[in-house]
Structure formats: C-alpha cells, structure tokens
Design a protein around this motif. Structure first.
Motif, PDB file in Angstrom:
ATOM      1  N   ASN A 369      40.161 -12.477  57.615  1.00  0.00           N
ATOM      2  CA  ASN A 369      40.629 -12.170  59.207  1.00  0.00           C
ATOM      3  C   ASN A 369      40.215 -12.563  60.042  1.00  0.00           C
ATOM      4  O   ASN A 369      38.452 -12.932  59.784  1.00  0.00           O
ATOM      5  CB  ASN A 369      40.682 -10.658  59.463  1.00  0.00           C
ATOM      6  N   PRO A 370      40.240 -13.513  61.694  1.00  0.00           N
ATOM      7  CA  PRO A 370      38.671 -13.104  62.253  1.00  0.00           C
ATOM      8  C   PRO A 370      38.092 -12.178  63.155  1.00  0.00           C
ATOM      9  O   PRO A 370      38.462 -10.693  62.900  1.00  0.00           O
ATOM     10  CB  PRO A 370      39.379 -13.994  63.673  1.00  0.00           C
ATOM     11  N   PHE A 371      36.718 -12.782  63.386  1.00  0.00           N
ATOM     12  CA  PHE A 371      36.128 -11.766  63.574  1.00  0.00           C
ATOM     13  C   PHE A 371      36.113 -11.621  65.143  1.00  0.00           C
ATOM     14  O   PHE A 371      37.548 -11.915  66.246  1.00  0.00           O
ATOM     15  CB  PHE A 371      34.630 -12.262  63.428  1.00  0.00           C
ATOM     16  N   VAL A 372      36.050 -10.055  65.892  1.00  0.00           N
ATOM     17  CA  VAL A 372      36.400  -9.826  66.808  1.00  0.00           C
ATOM     18  C   VAL A 372      35.171  -8.891  67.169  1.00  0.00           C
ATOM     19  O   VAL A 372      33.953  -8.158  66.226  1.00  0.00           O
ATOM     20  CB  VAL A 372      37.520  -9.041  66.680  1.00  0.00           C
ATOM     21  N   PHE A 373      34.302  -9.027  68.755  1.00  0.00           N
ATOM     22  CA  PHE A 373      34.082  -7.887  68.638  1.00  0.00           C
ATOM     23  C   PHE A 373      34.290  -6.528  68.772  1.00  0.00           C
ATOM     24  O   PHE A 373      35.063  -5.932  68.653  1.00  0.00           O
ATOM     25  CB  PHE A 373      33.980  -8.083  69.985  1.00  0.00           C
ATOM     26  N   ASP A 374      33.546  -5.911  68.540  1.00  0.00           N
ATOM     27  CA  ASP A 374      33.890  -4.496  68.101  1.00  0.00           C
ATOM     28  C   ASP A 374      33.143  -3.227  69.566  1.00  0.00           C
ATOM     29  O   ASP A 374      33.797  -2.655  70.552  1.00  0.00           O
ATOM     30  CB  ASP A 374      32.976  -3.639  66.664  1.00  0.00           C
ATOM     31  N   THR A 375      32.084  -2.966  69.719  1.00  0.00           N
ATOM     32  CA  THR A 375      31.030  -2.242  70.125  1.00  0.00           C
ATOM     33  C   THR A 375      29.400  -2.652  70.615  1.00  0.00           C
ATOM     34  O   THR A 375      29.143  -3.150  69.879  1.00  0.00           O
ATOM     35  CB  THR A 375      31.362  -0.542  70.180  1.00  0.00           C
ATOM     36  N   GLN A 376      29.110  -2.044  71.750  1.00  0.00           N
ATOM     37  CA  GLN A 376      27.451  -2.776  71.993  1.00  0.00           C
ATOM     38  C   GLN A 376      27.245  -1.874  72.860  1.00  0.00           C
ATOM     39  O   GLN A 376      27.529  -0.731  73.334  1.00  0.00           O
ATOM     40  CB  GLN A 376      27.222  -3.926  72.038  1.00  0.00           C
ATOM     41  N   GLY A 377      26.004  -1.498  73.087  1.00  0.00           N
ATOM     42  CA  GLY A 377      25.008  -0.300  73.563  1.00  0.00           C
ATOM     43  C   GLY A 377      23.566  -0.507  73.571  1.00  0.00           C
ATOM     44  O   GLY A 377      22.941  -1.434  72.958  1.00  0.00           O
ATOM     45  N   SER A 378      23.048  -0.314  73.938  1.00  0.00           N
ATOM     46  CA  SER A 378      21.261  -0.084  74.777  1.00  0.00           C
ATOM     47  C   SER A 378      20.777   0.723  75.119  1.00  0.00           C
ATOM     48  O   SER A 378      21.898   1.579  76.244  1.00  0.00           O
ATOM     49  CB  SER A 378      20.869  -1.699  75.062  1.00  0.00           C
ATOM     50  N   HIS A 379      19.584   0.845  75.051  1.00  0.00           N
ATOM     51  CA  HIS A 379      18.842   2.405  75.923  1.00  0.00           C
ATOM     52  C   HIS A 379      17.557   1.837  76.168  1.00  0.00           C
ATOM     53  O   HIS A 379      17.085   1.240  74.987  1.00  0.00           O
ATOM     54  CB  HIS A 379      19.538   3.284  75.607  1.00  0.00           C
ATOM     55  N   VAL A 380      16.752   2.313  76.311  1.00  0.00           N
ATOM     56  CA  VAL A 380      14.857   2.563  76.240  1.00  0.00           C
ATOM     57  C   VAL A 380      14.706   4.046  76.148  1.00  0.00           C
ATOM     58  O   VAL A 380      14.316   5.617  76.626  1.00  0.00           O
ATOM     59  CB  VAL A 380      14.481   2.211  77.440  1.00  0.00           C
ATOM     60  N   ASN A 381      13.644   4.507  74.701  1.00  0.00           N
ATOM     61  CA  ASN A 381      13.507   5.764  73.958  1.00  0.00           C
ATOM     62  C   ASN A 381      12.233   5.723  74.902  1.00  0.00           C
ATOM     63  O   ASN A 381      11.215   4.829  75.487  1.00  0.00           O
ATOM     64  CB  ASN A 381      13.427   4.950  72.336  1.00  0.00           C
ATOM     65  N   GLY A 382      11.640   7.010  75.303  1.00  0.00           N
ATOM     66  CA  GLY A 382      10.683   7.948  75.568  1.00  0.00           C
ATOM     67  C   GLY A 382       9.994   6.892  74.867  1.00  0.00           C
ATOM     68  O   GLY A 382       9.597   7.381  73.583  1.00  0.00           O
ATOM     69  N   ASN A 383       8.374   7.820  74.999  1.00  0.00           N
ATOM     70  CA  ASN A 383       7.287   7.289  73.936  1.00  0.00           C
ATOM     71  C   ASN A 383       7.363   8.170  72.326  1.00  0.00           C
ATOM     72  O   ASN A 383       7.742   9.560  73.052  1.00  0.00           O
ATOM     73  CB  ASN A 383       5.975   8.387  74.951  1.00  0.00           C
ATOM     74  N   SER A 384       7.150   7.606  71.849  1.00  0.00           N
ATOM     75  CA  SER A 384       7.682   8.049  70.510  1.00  0.00           C
ATOM     76  C   SER A 384       7.131   7.142  69.348  1.00  0.00           C
ATOM     77  O   SER A 384       7.418   6.248  69.352  1.00  0.00           O
ATOM     78  CB  SER A 384       9.460   8.126  69.683  1.00  0.00           C
ATOM     79  N   ALA A 385       6.658   7.861  68.136  1.00  0.00           N
ATOM     80  CA  ALA A 385       6.297   7.146  67.322  1.00  0.00           C
ATOM     81  C   ALA A 385       7.184   6.787  66.372  1.00  0.00           C
ATOM     82  O   ALA A 385       7.325   5.784  65.441  1.00  0.00           O
ATOM     83  CB  ALA A 385       5.317   8.490  66.388  1.00  0.00           C
ATOM     84  N   THR A 386       8.685   7.908  66.437  1.00  0.00           N
ATOM     85  CA  THR A 386       9.727   7.186  65.819  1.00  0.00           C
ATOM     86  C   THR A 386      10.949   6.853  66.655  1.00  0.00           C
ATOM     87  O   THR A 386      12.032   8.062  65.996  1.00  0.00           O
ATOM     88  CB  THR A 386       9.852   8.305  63.645  1.00  0.00           C
ATOM     89  N   PRO A 387      10.566   6.231  67.482  1.00  0.00           N
ATOM     90  CA  PRO A 387      12.641   5.584  68.469  1.00  0.00           C
ATOM     91  C   PRO A 387      13.097   5.339  67.239  1.00  0.00           C
ATOM     92  O   PRO A 387      13.849   5.318  66.646  1.00  0.00           O
ATOM     93  CB  PRO A 387      12.036   4.657  69.577  1.00  0.00           C
ATOM     94  N   LEU A 388      14.147   6.166  68.094  1.00  0.00           N
ATOM     95  CA  LEU A 388      15.254   5.655  67.530  1.00  0.00           C
ATOM     96  C   LEU A 388      16.606   4.438  68.403  1.00  0.00           C
ATOM     97  O   LEU A 388      16.227   4.181  69.433  1.00  0.00           O
ATOM     98  CB  LEU A 388      16.874   6.927  67.964  1.00  0.00           C
ATOM     99  N   GLY A 389      17.235   3.897  67.145  1.00  0.00           N
ATOM    100  CA  GLY A 389      17.695   2.395  67.790  1.00  0.00           C
ATOM    101  C   GLY A 389      19.101   3.468  68.214  1.00  0.00           C
ATOM    102  O   GLY A 389      19.258   4.608  68.570  1.00  0.00           O
ATOM    103  N   GLN A 390      20.492   2.268  69.074  1.00  0.00           N
ATOM    104  CA  GLN A 390      21.402   2.576  69.280  1.00  0.00           C
ATOM    105  C   GLN A 390      22.308   3.154  68.403  1.00  0.00           C
ATOM    106  O   GLN A 390      22.723   2.465  67.201  1.00  0.00           O
ATOM    107  CB  GLN A 390      21.853   0.940  70.298  1.00  0.00           C
ATOM    108  N   ALA A 391      22.778   4.133  68.922  1.00  0.00           N
ATOM    109  CA  ALA A 391      24.198   4.336  68.286  1.00  0.00           C
ATOM    110  C   ALA A 391      25.259   4.405  68.849  1.00  0.00           C
ATOM    111  O   ALA A 391      25.176   3.697  69.979  1.00  0.00           O
ATOM    112  CB  ALA A 391      23.990   6.046  68.638  1.00  0.00           C
ATOM    113  N   LEU A 392      26.079   3.384  67.523  1.00  0.00           N
ATOM    114  CA  LEU A 392      27.184   2.761  67.800  1.00  0.00           C
ATOM    115  C   LEU A 392      28.488   3.216  67.235  1.00  0.00           C
ATOM    116  O   LEU A 392      28.107   3.823  66.087  1.00  0.00           O
ATOM    117  CB  LEU A 392      27.058   1.861  67.485  1.00  0.00           C
TER     118      LEU A 392
END
Length: 489
Positions: A369-392
């Motif tokens: 099958n051809p590739f298709v775009f599914d979803t994306q997102g971004s954000h800036v975490n506050g101060n953290s030693a273990t910042p979360l990545g982007q939930a999708l």
C-alpha cells in the motif's frame, strides 16, 4: 555511550545554572503510557547514565534524577557497567525487587575494558533514581553505566533464559555470543566497548541497533550469533542476555516486520538559505521520505526538492515548533509520501541562514500500500527531568512514528518506546548535538505509545513533536492535515 563522555562542560553549567524563559508555547501532555501486545516483547529504553561516567575513578555510583525514564510495571531491568579496570559488580540496590548477577556477563578484554551486568525482574514501576551500583574496586578513569528496560508480553512474567559473552580481537565486524533460546525471547546486546558502532544498522538483521548503540532481537526463537560492525577496529567486550516469559513460544504480530528503514543520514550543514544534502544511496520507488531539521536561529524548512512531491507542515501543533530559550530553538520537518527512484540528494531551503542539524530517512513497507499521512502534534513541556513526548491517536493499523525533543544542553537519553535511530559519535539520537534529539518507532499499532524523554536541564522547558504515517491501511479515514504547504518539483 562513548560519545556522551566527550560532551563539554556546557551541559553541567546549564544543569546548575539559571536560564531565562520567554515566549514559550506551553501545552499539557498526558501521562506516558504503553499497552504491550499480548504476543510481543517491547523495548522500553537503553539509557546512558552519564553523570556516573563523568565522576572519574570511583567504586560506587547512584543513579540520580534525569538519568533514566520512569520504569514500567512488570518490566525487566538490566544494568551494564564498563570500566578500564577489571572489576566486577558486587551488588546493586534500590528500585525495589531483587537484583541478580548475570552468570556469564563479566568479561575483560586485553585493551583494558571490562563489562559486567546485573538484572532485576520485579522492580517498582515509576522508578527514576536511587539505584546504587557497587564495584569490587575502583573503576579507573571512567565508570560507564547503561540502563536497559524491556517488557514481556502482557499477562506474562519474565525470567533469564541464557547469557553469554565474548571478546572480539581487533575486529571491525565482530561476532556476538550465541545463546541457547528455549522460548520466544527478547535478546539484549551491550554496546560493546571503546569503539563506537559504525552506523544505525551496526548489528546484522534481525537485531536492531538502538539509539544508544545497544542491540536487541525482538520476539526470537533463535540465539544464533549476530555480528556488530564498529567504526574502527577494536577489541570489544560483548555480552548477550536472552529473556523468556511464561507466554512460552508464540507468534508475534505480523505488523512488527512490515516497515523498515532503507537508509538514514544525519548531516549538520549551513544552509544559506538552501543546502544540498547528499544521501548515502539512491532512493527506491514508492517509499516514505522524511526530513527533520533543528537549529538555534528560529529558521524553519520552507521547501524541499528532489526525490518526490514534498509537503511542509506549517501551522500550529505541527512539527514546525519553536520557542525562545537559550536561543531561538526551532524544529521543522517535511515529507514525501512516495519517493521517485534514483535520487541521490535533496535540496532543503530554510527561511534564513543557519547551521542546521538534519535527520533524513527513507522507509519502505512490505504491505504494497502507499504511505499516507496519519496524524501529528507538538507542544512545549514545562520544567521537568522527564518530559513527555507528543501523544498521538493514530488511525493506522500500523504506523511509522517520528518523535523529536529540543532541550538546550541536551537530553541524556532518547524517547522511551522509540528505539531508533543510532547516530555515530552523537550520543543518543542527536541530530543537533547537545540540543535536539530524534527517535523512531517503525511498527506501531493499533495504539501509539507516548515516549518519555530524559532532560538533565530540569530548570528549562522541552519542545517536542510527533508525526505518524501508515502504509497498512486505516481503520477510519484520518482527518486531512491542516496548514500544509505542498511543494512540487
């Protein structure tokens, strides 16, 4: 691991210094979660414990804050040590559960490089620090530690199946230990020694080279010895550990081998504002091409040419993300869903002149099958030693997901659950050294894990983004992306 020891003292100055914040885009992120398959092992992390290695000759070290990602319930932990002196681990304490010595993992090579490993099957979920490793003597000039974590199939418990070690002799292509495997196992391989792995595919298939230079064989019933290719000839000290589970022998999900990396490169180049980026090999036809870019001048990708029809996301909550903090830090990306064959370079134009770090991938799929775009997102975490990545929330039955994290001074480990891609001499996935990191999960479905990054600079924010593509079909039609600029050449 080796490259991280070559960092300048900048990272420590940033860690303990104060950094002014301005114009940071703030966003909340959910708690990091993963739902392991009932018929699959899951790679969680291979984190270098950098601050033990920087302390010099010591006989004990405790993992502190911002060195490993929070551990998962029911996971297997492995501590790997490497020292110039021939010493052993005498005990490991902390984190709950019980620590055991790997029976065949202490080995010392003629070049003065010793490795050893212990493991824990019952550690406490959520552990991020206070694990102490004690040696039989002083380490010598360095005391390097890697923390591995893996998850057995859902509903099962893990145990050690076999272990082994060997020393390579002035080898570039070095043969790892062979193991006796009695179930469908996960096998781990330590980074090996003073010489770095050659590239992102240093271990022979089916072993995957992770972001820190370790290796893992996912869901295998064979303990046959793979090879590991080094950048220069050396005498690596190599161990392998196979873990089995109460799930016994099982068939893993077929989607876990659908997508594969064809090629990857990570150049840093000054674009004025356009730069021509050579590819390691000519592109194939119908593949996904993806470019990630990072710089300190708030310059973003505006167009890409060569190899296909490129799309440049250019709106809020996309990979175009920047914030003012110790400089004008900027991420951006572009993608082509169907590559044309025979392309040997691409041309990338920014909106200004910048020294920019790039990650460039070509990914193929076995689905037809051809590739298709599914979803994306971004954000800036506050101060953290273990910042979360982007939930999708993905719609694809199996997605290729790219995640990025921008932490001035550097994140000390890549995103958990996203094992690739290793970058020679750049630490754990830096496309812009000591600034911006990448990580990739090739086969994710039907849900996408949210990674956790590790940021020693706990007094500042971390910008993150995630973007997903699928060639396995979608369960429901994804919403079309917004704010995109299509550039056709």
């Amino acid at each position: 691991m080796r490259s991280i020891l070559n960092r300048s003292l900048t990272i420590l100055l940033i860690l303990f210094g104060s950094i002014s914040l301005a114009n940071a885009q703030m966003g909340a992120a959910p708690q990091a979660t993963v739902i392991p398959s009932a018929s699959s092992w899951t790679w969680v992390q291979d984190s270098p414990v950098i601050f033990c290695g920087q302390l010099g000759s010591i006989s004990s070290c405790t993992i502190g804050a911002a060195q490993i990602a929070p551990t998962q319930p029911g996971s297997v932990w492995v501590i790997n040590t490497s020292t110039p002196n021939n010493v052993t681990i005498t005990s490991v304490t902390g984190g709950g559960g019980q620590w055991f010595a790997c029976p065949n993992c202490h080995i010392s090579n003629p070049s003065g490089y010793t490795v050893n490993a212990w493991y824990n099957l019952t550690g406490n979920a959520g552990t991020t620090q206070n694990i102490t490793i004690n040696l039989s003597g002083t380490s010598g000039a360095f005391f390097n530690i890697d923390f591995f974590e893996i998850l057995p199939p859902t509903g099962s418990t893990a145990s050690l199946d076999d272990s082994g070690s060997t020393i390579g002799t002035n080898c570039t292509v070095c043969t790892e230990p062979a193991l006796n495997v009695t179930a469908t196992d996960m096998i781990l391989y330590n980074p090996g020694g003073k010489a770095a792995q050659a590239d992102w595919k240093a271990y022979s298939a089916p072993v995957i080279t992770d972001v820190n230079g370790g290796g893992f064989n996912l869901n295998t019933t064979s303990g046959a010895a793979p090879t590991m290719t080094l950048a220069v000839a050396n005498n690596p000290s190599m161990w392998a550990m196979a873990f089995k589970s109460t799930a016994g022998i099982f068939s893993p999900p077929t989607y876990q081998t659908q997508n594969s990396i064809v090629q990857f490169t990570s150049p840093t180049q000054t674009c004025n504002p356009t730069c021509n980026l050579a590819l390691p090999q000519a592109t194939g036809a119908g593949h996904l091409l993806f470019v990630m870019a990072a710089n300190l001048n708030n310059d973003h990708i505006t167009s890409v040419s060569g190899g296909g029809t490129w799309v440049v996301p250019a709106a809020a909550n996309t990979c175009q993300i920047s914030y003012v903090q110790a400089g004008n830090n900027a991420f951006s990306c572009a993608y082509a869903l169907s590559s044309t064959a025979g392309t040997t370079s691409i041309s990338v134009t920014l909106n200004g002149t910048s020294s920019t770090g790039f990650g460039i991938w070509e990914v193929s799929s076995a689905t037809g099958n051809p590739f298709v775009f599914d979803t994306q997102g971004s954000h800036v975490n506050g101060n953290s030693a273990t910042p979360l990545g982007q939930a999708l929330t993905i719609s694809g039955q199996n997605d290729v997901i790219f995640q990025g994290a921008f932490a001035p001074g550097g994140a000390s480990s890549g995103g958990s659950f996203y094992p690739q891609t290793y970058i020679l001499h750049q630490g754990t996935g830096y496309i812009l050294f000591n600034e911006a990191s990448e990580s990739v999960l090739l086969n994710s479905g039907p849900t996408a894990p949210t990674p956790t990054w590790v940021n020693p600079q706990t007094t500042q924010n971390t910008a993150v983004f995630g973007i997903a593509f699928t060639a396995a079909g979608v369960s429901t039609a994804p919403s079309p992306p917004t704010g995109l600029t299509a550039v056709v050449h």
